[in-house]
Design a protein around this motif. Structure first.
Motif, PDB file in Angstrom:
ATOM      1  N   THR A  49       5.948   1.612 -12.268  1.00  0.00           N
ATOM      2  CA  THR A  49       4.530   1.555 -11.895  1.00  0.00           C
ATOM      3  C   THR A  49       4.017   0.125 -11.864  1.00  0.00           C
ATOM      4  OG1 THR A  49       4.081   3.766 -12.777  1.00  0.00           O
ATOM      5  CG2 THR A  49       2.203   2.288 -12.527  1.00  0.00           C
ATOM      6  N   GLU A  50       4.288  -0.625 -12.920  1.00  0.00           N
ATOM      7  CA  GLU A  50       3.755  -1.974 -13.005  1.00  0.00           C
ATOM      8  C   GLU A  50       4.424  -2.912 -12.000  1.00  0.00           C
ATOM      9  OE1 GLU A  50       1.076  -2.645 -14.562  1.00  0.00           O
ATOM     10  OE2 GLU A  50       0.977  -0.652 -15.447  1.00  0.00           O
ATOM     11  N   LEU A  51       5.734  -2.768 -11.805  1.00  0.00           N
ATOM     12  CA  LEU A  51       6.400  -3.619 -10.816  1.00  0.00           C
ATOM     13  C   LEU A  51       6.013  -3.231  -9.394  1.00  0.00           C
ATOM     14  CD1 LEU A  51       9.955  -4.344 -12.266  1.00  0.00           C
ATOM     15  CD2 LEU A  51       7.949  -5.819 -12.168  1.00  0.00           C
ATOM     16  N   ASN A  52       5.642  -1.963  -9.185  1.00  0.00           N
ATOM     17  CA  ASN A  52       5.086  -1.580  -7.887  1.00  0.00           C
ATOM     18  C   ASN A  52       3.821  -2.391  -7.607  1.00  0.00           C
ATOM     19  OD1 ASN A  52       4.582   0.227  -5.500  1.00  0.00           O
ATOM     20  ND2 ASN A  52       2.843   0.860  -6.748  1.00  0.00           N
ATOM     21  N   ASP A  53       2.972  -2.550  -8.623  1.00  0.00           N
ATOM     22  CA  ASP A  53       1.784  -3.396  -8.475  1.00  0.00           C
ATOM     23  C   ASP A  53       2.175  -4.823  -8.123  1.00  0.00           C
ATOM     24  OD1 ASP A  53       0.053  -1.363  -8.978  1.00  0.00           O
ATOM     25  OD2 ASP A  53      -0.547  -2.029 -10.970  1.00  0.00           O
ATOM     26  N   VAL A  54       3.171  -5.338  -8.854  1.00  0.00           N
ATOM     27  CA  VAL A  54       3.621  -6.712  -8.614  1.00  0.00           C
ATOM     28  C   VAL A  54       4.214  -6.850  -7.213  1.00  0.00           C
ATOM     29  CG1 VAL A  54       5.246  -8.500  -9.343  1.00  0.00           C
ATOM     30  CG2 VAL A  54       4.031  -7.157 -11.071  1.00  0.00           C
ATOM     31  N   PHE A  55       5.040  -5.878  -6.821  1.00  0.00           N
ATOM     32  CA  PHE A  55       5.651  -5.920  -5.487  1.00  0.00           C
ATOM     33  C   PHE A  55       4.579  -5.922  -4.400  1.00  0.00           C
ATOM     34  CE2 PHE A  55       9.583  -3.565  -7.312  1.00  0.00           C
ATOM     35  CZ  PHE A  55      10.111  -4.759  -7.749  1.00  0.00           C
ATOM     36  N   GLN A  56       3.598  -5.033  -4.530  1.00  0.00           N
ATOM     37  CA  GLN A  56       2.549  -4.961  -3.511  1.00  0.00           C
ATOM     38  C   GLN A  56       1.703  -6.228  -3.503  1.00  0.00           C
ATOM     39  OE1 GLN A  56       0.353  -1.309  -3.122  1.00  0.00           O
ATOM     40  NE2 GLN A  56       2.091  -0.028  -3.646  1.00  0.00           N
ATOM     41  N   TYR A  57       1.469  -6.791  -4.680  1.00  0.00           N
ATOM     42  CA  TYR A  57       0.716  -8.038  -4.803  1.00  0.00           C
ATOM     43  C   TYR A  57       1.452  -9.182  -4.103  1.00  0.00           C
ATOM     44  CZ  TYR A  57      -1.152 -12.218  -7.160  1.00  0.00           C
ATOM     45  OH  TYR A  57      -1.677 -13.458  -7.439  1.00  0.00           O
TER      46      TYR A  57
END
Length: 269
Positions: free
Chosen positions: A145-153
């Motif tokens: 979940t958190e790396l999904n945020d980072v990836f999208q960012y």
């Protein structure tokens, strides 16, 4: 310096804060009892941020503390079904309390949203921790979940050109969303193989589900913040904002993972 040249200026601070986040997370999931305290603290802190978001100007800390302590005892003494029953009673009591304080209809609606998230969405983290593969599952969920945020960012920073919802979240782009979900599916397959011992079908469905629903959790909080005319829900996490700003993607992801993972294990090869 042009804005384009300075678009990564906040990255060092965000990375530093991530170190503290990881340390607290590791401590919080280390033991079932620690997890109860951790989830109760999340409920307290997030409800406090919600009350500020909806401009509740009285009894903020005491009400949030009451919710956090009550949530700990509910998690400690009751199973999942009974927890939801008594949490509903607790939620009704808190809503009635604010009605008696003569808060506006908009504020009462906001409090109901806050209670749904703090008392019903986030506690799924504890329920996931209690699953047979609990520790590995909670690590998988939060990391994906958190790396999904980072990836999208990062994908948005590098390649973003076409806005998705400029009126709600002006920094979200189709390129960031698509690239982030694609990388999340890859990450889900890698972590799923090692942590969950699951196959490509399960891992791919989990990656797609968490990548997409995590995006909508982020957008949902952006919508609430936009309505309240604020940028962040707090200042607890330098470079990130409040705890809600960092956990918004888990609003939908925690319940989704808890309910679909057993089904995927049962029916997917």
């Amino acid at each position: 310096m042009k804005p384009e040249e300075n678009k990564f200026a906040d990255v060092p601070l965000r990375v530093k804060t991530w170190g503290y986040i990881i340390a607290v997370f590791a401590l919080g999931i280390s033991h079932p009892m620690a997890m109860k305290v951790f989830v109760s603290w999340i409920g307290f802190q997030c409800f406090l941020e919600f009350l500020r978001l909806f401009k509740i100007d009285s009894h903020l800390f005491s009400t949030a503390l009451f919710l956090g302590i009550s949530q700990f005892f509910l998690l400690y003494f009751f199973n999942i079904n009974t927890y939801f029953l008594y949490s509903s009673v607790l939620a009704c009591f808190i809503v009635l309390y604010f009605i008696l304080l003569k808060k506006s209809a908009g504020q009462i609606s906001g409090i109901c949203i806050a209670l749904l998230i703090c008392l019903f969405a986030f506690p799924h983290l504890f329920m996931i921790r209690k699953m047979p593969s609990g520790l590995n599952s909670i690590i998988f969920l939060v990391v994906v979940t958190e790396l999904n945020d980072v990836f999208q960012y990062l994908m948005g920073k590098f390649f973003g050109k076409h806005k998705i919802m400029p009126q709600i979240s002006p920094n979200k782009t189709w390129e960031g969303f698509a690239g982030g979900v694609f990388l999340t599916v890859i990450l889900s397959n890698i972590l799923g193989f090692f942590l969950l011992k699951t196959g490509i079908a399960v891992n791919t469905v989990l990656g797609l589900s968490l990548g997409i629903s995590g995006f909508f959790g982020d957008v949902f909080m952006s919508y609430l913040k936009r309505k309240a005319n604020i940028k962040d829900t707090g200042t607890l996490l330098p470079g990130h904002g409040g705890l809600l700003d960092r956990m918004d993607s888990l609003i939908f992801n925690a319940p989704i993972f808890f309910w679909i993972f057993p089904v995927l294990i049962k029916y997917c090869p």
